[in-house]
Design a protein around this motif. Structure first.
Motif, PDB file in Angstrom:
ATOM      1  N   GLY A 122       0.718  -0.996   0.500  1.00 43.20           N
ATOM      2  CA  GLY A 122       0.244  -0.195  -0.081  1.00 43.20           C
ATOM      3  C   GLY A 122       1.022   1.067  -0.269  1.00 43.20           C
ATOM      4  O   GLY A 122       0.192   2.424  -0.054  1.00 43.20           O
ATOM      5  N   GLN A 123       1.831   1.084  -0.262  1.00 44.89           N
ATOM      6  CA  GLN A 123       2.919   2.237   0.448  1.00 44.89           C
ATOM      7  C   GLN A 123       3.593   2.653  -1.725  1.00 44.89           C
ATOM      8  O   GLN A 123       3.812   1.928  -2.426  1.00 44.89           O
ATOM      9  CB  GLN A 123       4.553   1.858   0.545  1.00 44.89           C
ATOM     10  N   PRO A 124       4.072   4.272  -1.557  1.00 35.88           N
ATOM     11  CA  PRO A 124       3.595   4.287  -2.968  1.00 35.88           C
ATOM     12  C   PRO A 124       5.535   4.941  -3.163  1.00 35.88           C
ATOM     13  O   PRO A 124       6.361   3.438  -2.708  1.00 35.88           O
ATOM     14  CB  PRO A 124       4.102   5.981  -2.463  1.00 35.88           C
ATOM     15  N   ARG A 201      -9.648  -0.359   0.487  1.00 36.72           N
ATOM     16  CA  ARG A 201      -8.639  -0.578  -0.139  1.00 36.72           C
ATOM     17  C   ARG A 201      -7.258  -1.046   0.492  1.00 36.72           C
ATOM     18  O   ARG A 201      -7.544  -1.328   1.919  1.00 36.72           O
ATOM     19  CB  ARG A 201      -8.288   0.940  -0.226  1.00 36.72           C
ATOM     20  N   LEU A 202      -6.096  -1.630   0.326  1.00 41.94           N
ATOM     21  CA  LEU A 202      -5.238  -2.730   0.647  1.00 41.94           C
ATOM     22  C   LEU A 202      -4.240  -1.256   1.385  1.00 41.94           C
ATOM     23  O   LEU A 202      -3.513  -0.501   0.438  1.00 41.94           O
ATOM     24  CB  LEU A 202      -4.793  -3.246  -0.090  1.00 41.94           C
ATOM     25  N   GLY A 203      -4.192  -1.572   2.816  1.00 39.42           N
ATOM     26  CA  GLY A 203      -3.074   0.239   3.412  1.00 39.42           C
ATOM     27  C   GLY A 203      -3.827   1.135   3.036  1.00 39.42           C
ATOM     28  O   GLY A 203      -4.705   1.397   2.525  1.00 39.42           O
ATOM     29  N   ALA A 204      -2.634   2.095   2.603  1.00 43.32           N
ATOM     30  CA  ALA A 204      -2.613   3.212   2.426  1.00 43.32           C
ATOM     31  C   ALA A 204      -3.227   3.706   0.659  1.00 43.32           C
ATOM     32  O   ALA A 204      -3.914   4.964   0.439  1.00 43.32           O
ATOM     33  CB  ALA A 204      -1.712   3.984   2.586  1.00 43.32           C
ATOM     34  N   GLU A 276      -9.917  -0.205   5.347  1.00 45.46           N
ATOM     35  CA  GLU A 276      -8.711   0.106   4.784  1.00 45.46           C
ATOM     36  C   GLU A 276      -8.254  -1.707   5.414  1.00 45.46           C
ATOM     37  O   GLU A 276      -8.032  -1.525   6.545  1.00 45.46           O
ATOM     38  CB  GLU A 276      -8.031   0.841   5.421  1.00 45.46           C
ATOM     39  N   ILE A 277      -7.867  -2.833   4.359  1.00 44.58           N
ATOM     40  CA  ILE A 277      -7.604  -3.847   4.646  1.00 44.58           C
ATOM     41  C   ILE A 277      -6.453  -4.197   5.072  1.00 44.58           C
ATOM     42  O   ILE A 277      -5.365  -3.511   4.418  1.00 44.58           O
ATOM     43  CB  ILE A 277      -8.163  -4.922   3.829  1.00 44.58           C
ATOM     44  N   ASP A 278      -5.944  -5.452   5.627  1.00 43.85           N
ATOM     45  CA  ASP A 278      -4.711  -5.371   5.841  1.00 43.85           C
ATOM     46  C   ASP A 278      -4.207  -7.079   4.972  1.00 43.85           C
ATOM     47  O   ASP A 278      -4.776  -6.720   4.333  1.00 43.85           O
ATOM     48  CB  ASP A 278      -3.601  -5.967   7.066  1.00 43.85           C
ATOM     49  N   ALA A 279      -2.815  -7.039   4.509  1.00 47.10           N
ATOM     50  CA  ALA A 279      -2.015  -7.498   3.878  1.00 47.10           C
ATOM     51  C   ALA A 279      -3.536  -9.567   4.048  1.00 47.10           C
ATOM     52  O   ALA A 279      -3.630 -10.135   2.792  1.00 47.10           O
ATOM     53  CB  ALA A 279      -1.116  -8.486   3.079  1.00 47.10           C
ATOM     54  N   VAL A 291      -0.152  -9.162  -3.295  1.00 46.76           N
ATOM     55  CA  VAL A 291       0.921  -9.103  -4.328  1.00 46.76           C
ATOM     56  C   VAL A 291       0.239  -7.906  -5.415  1.00 46.76           C
ATOM     57  O   VAL A 291       0.970  -6.600  -5.162  1.00 46.76           O
ATOM     58  CB  VAL A 291       1.451 -10.458  -4.682  1.00 46.76           C
ATOM     59  N   LEU A 292      -0.710  -8.571  -5.388  1.00 40.52           N
ATOM     60  CA  LEU A 292      -1.104  -7.789  -6.852  1.00 40.52           C
ATOM     61  C   LEU A 292      -2.228  -6.422  -6.480  1.00 40.52           C
ATOM     62  O   LEU A 292      -2.848  -5.738  -7.709  1.00 40.52           O
ATOM     63  CB  LEU A 292      -2.292  -9.158  -7.508  1.00 40.52           C
ATOM     64  N   TRP A 293      -2.811  -6.629  -5.465  1.00 40.77           N
ATOM     65  CA  TRP A 293      -3.002  -5.141  -5.249  1.00 40.77           C
ATOM     66  C   TRP A 293      -2.342  -3.519  -4.190  1.00 40.77           C
ATOM     67  O   TRP A 293      -2.864  -2.833  -4.602  1.00 40.77           O
ATOM     68  CB  TRP A 293      -4.819  -5.474  -4.309  1.00 40.77           C
ATOM     69  N   GLY A 294      -1.529  -4.491  -3.436  1.00 39.69           N
ATOM     70  CA  GLY A 294      -0.510  -4.078  -2.867  1.00 39.69           C
ATOM     71  C   GLY A 294       0.855  -3.260  -2.866  1.00 39.69           C
ATOM     72  O   GLY A 294       0.991  -2.720  -2.047  1.00 39.69           O
ATOM     73  N   THR A 295       1.293  -3.786  -3.798  1.00 40.80           N
ATOM     74  CA  THR A 295       2.777  -3.499  -4.289  1.00 40.80           C
ATOM     75  C   THR A 295       2.396  -2.321  -6.273  1.00 40.80           C
ATOM     76  O   THR A 295       1.836  -2.391  -5.982  1.00 40.80           O
ATOM     77  CB  THR A 295       3.539  -4.612  -4.772  1.00 40.80           C
ATOM     78  N   ASN A 296       4.242  -2.241  -6.500  1.00 40.62           N
ATOM     79  CA  ASN A 296       3.952  -1.194  -6.809  1.00 40.62           C
ATOM     80  C   ASN A 296       5.082  -1.750  -8.096  1.00 40.62           C
ATOM     81  O   ASN A 296       5.733  -2.716  -8.299  1.00 40.62           O
ATOM     82  CB  ASN A 296       5.281   0.005  -6.633  1.00 40.62           C
TER      83      ASN A 296
END
Ligand SMILES: NC(=O)c1ccc[n+]([C@@H]2O[C@H](COP(=O)([O-])OP(=O)(O)OC[C@H]3O[C@@H](n4cnc5c(N)ncnc54)[C@H](OP(=O)(O)O)[C@@H]3O)[C@@H](O)[C@H]2O)c1
Length: 336
Positions: A122-124, A201-204, A276-279, A291-296
């Motif tokens: 969820g991080q940029p 959403r996942l995290g932020a 806000e959900i967690d992994a 991985v599919l919703w929370g990474t860059n």
């Protein structure tokens, strides 16, 4: 006559590419497809009577080796991570007297290894991976990750096996293939939003992936297949990393657009992000969702523009949200 051997014809990506190949002006083409399910094979042969169906699966190494050995172009679109199939294809192509081409589907989660290892979702990120400017870096990323067995196999082929790695981000749009026409990431967010009854959403939600419409993806694969058949040089191996995209979007924005659309279609009672959900919860809602919703994975598709004359023509992701939500609502109700 040029020969193409395609895997994944009953899937979302392979099915759309098969459709596009059939619509193309390529002449004198012999197309064969690996299909493991006899019922799906029957379906395929009714739609495409001219396509040769090869009954078997990705674990049938001898069969894959034999088919790859006969093919001018192998489009391995069934799986990003099937090591045995990749080995068999490589073996078959290596035995050819004239150079053969291996066009392999790969996933942009390649760029998310550090985030996954650190459980950071969820991080940029500011990182952008350009397939021309950053080719060497992308190759080093593959080499430093032994889990990416298929990609590592592909980038270590001798020059007479001409390779292209398709680094694929989030795909959207309805496929035109004979069986599966549904993608994964955005439809699963829509399905989960309807299931929860509210936006999440996942995290932020500040992490972003690039995206590509399935029709634009297939156009690029067709352009590569044509280049292979025409024996074009300079597009393969160390020059053969193709990041396919037409824009990018943070997942928080995608979740928000989906929730707003679900609200406006009267499918949920409130608009906006309510949770806000967690992994862990993400993974319980949908396979590999952390991985599919929370990474860059933001990539730049410079090579296809410069070398293949490709440019996107399909609608962007925002314009497809209404269709995605409508379609998930219909399948929830059992309407197909
Ligand atoms: N969709 C996306 O947004 C996306 C983005 C990047 C990467 N990818 C990756 O790209 C690959 C293809 O994606 P997709 O969306 O097209 O998947 P899909 O719709 O599930 O299709 C997979 C295709 O591969 C075939 N297949 C799978 N395992 C097989 C086996 N052991 N033997 C023979 N055939 C096999 C399936 O045959 P059956 O019909 O018999 O099951 C089907 O034709 C996957 O690895 C996926 O993770 C997908």
């Amino acid at each position: 006559m040029a020969r193409i051997f395609l895997t994944g014809a009953t899937g979302y990506v392979g099915g759309d590419v098969l459709y596009r190949l059939q619509q193309s002006t390529l002449v004198n083409l012999h197309l064969s497809c690996l299909v493991r399910d006899p019922h799906k094979a029957q379906n395929l042969s009714e739609i495409y009577p001219n396509v040769e169906l090869v009954q078997g699966g990705l674990d049938d190494s001898d069969l894959l080796e034999e088919q790859a050995g006969k093919a001018d172009v192998v489009l391995n679109l069934a799986a990003t991570g099937h090591a045995g199939a990749a080995s068999a294809i490589a073996k078959g192509l290596q035995q050819r007297e004239t150079p053969g081409h291996w066009i392999q589907i790969g996933g942009a989660s390649l760029f998310a290894a550090a985030e996954i290892a650190q459980n950071r979702y969820g991080q940029p990120s500011q990182e952008i991976h350009d397939d021309v400017a950053d080719t060497d870096k992308i190759i080093r990323t593959i080499q430093s990750n032994p889990k990416r067995v298929v990609e590592n196999n592909l980038i270590s082929q001798p020059a007479h096996v001409r390779t292209a790695l398709l680094v694929i981000p989030l795909i959207y749009g309805t496929g035109r293939g004979p069986v599966n026409q549904r993608s994964i990431q955005a439809p699963e967010i829509a399905r989960s939003t309807l299931h929860l009854g509210h936006g999440f959403r996942l995290g932020a939600g500040q992490n972003a992936w690039s995206n590509i419409h399935i029709h634009d993806l297939s156009d690029q694969v067709l352009a590569l297949a044509e280049a292979a058949i025409n024996q074009r040089k300079g597009l393969w191996n160390e020059n053969g990393i193709y990041c396919l995209e037409n824009g990018n979007m943070p997942f928080g924005k995608l979740c928000n657009l989906i929730a707003a659309e679900a609200y406006s279609q009267g499918l949920i009672t409130g608009t906006g992000i309510k949770e806000e959900i967690d992994a862990e919860k993400a993974n319980s809602m949908s396979g590999h969702a952390a991985v599919l919703w929370g990474t860059n994975a933001v990539i730049n598709s410079s090579r296809s523009h410069a070398q293949l004359g490709w440019s996107p023509t399909a609608p962007d992701l925002s314009s497809e949200i209404a269709t995605i939500v409508k379609s998930e609502a219909a399948s929830k109700k059992g309407i197909t």
